[in-house]
Design a protein around this motif. Structure first.
Motif: not given
Length: 76
Positions: A54, A45-48, A50-52
């Protein structure tokens, strides 16, 4: 999120040949590929991720021994 499918389960072997830090290439440490092998997945899950990522600041520099190191600090 659905269960990830790891590349090793698909018969795919990932070999890390070098690391690039700050524009400089270094040979990968012996055993790095084997150490990371259980973590490679093909449906991350790239969103997770990237969020982590960042949430942290990464700073690459050469230490007093001339080795490239990374300092990771949590953002405020």
């Amino acid at each position: 999120m659905e269960k990830p499918v790891y590349l090793i389960e698909l018969g795919i072997k990932v070999v890390v040949t070098h690391l690039e830090i700050g524009g400089e290439k270094f040979p990968a440490p012996v055993g790095l590929s084997e150490l990371l092998e259980p973590t490679w997945a093909n449906n991350v899950d790239r969103d997770i991720v990237n969020k982590t990522a960042s949430q942290y600041d990464f700073f690459h520099y050469k230490n007093e021994k001339g080795r490239m190191v990374t300092r990771c600090t949590k953002k405020k």
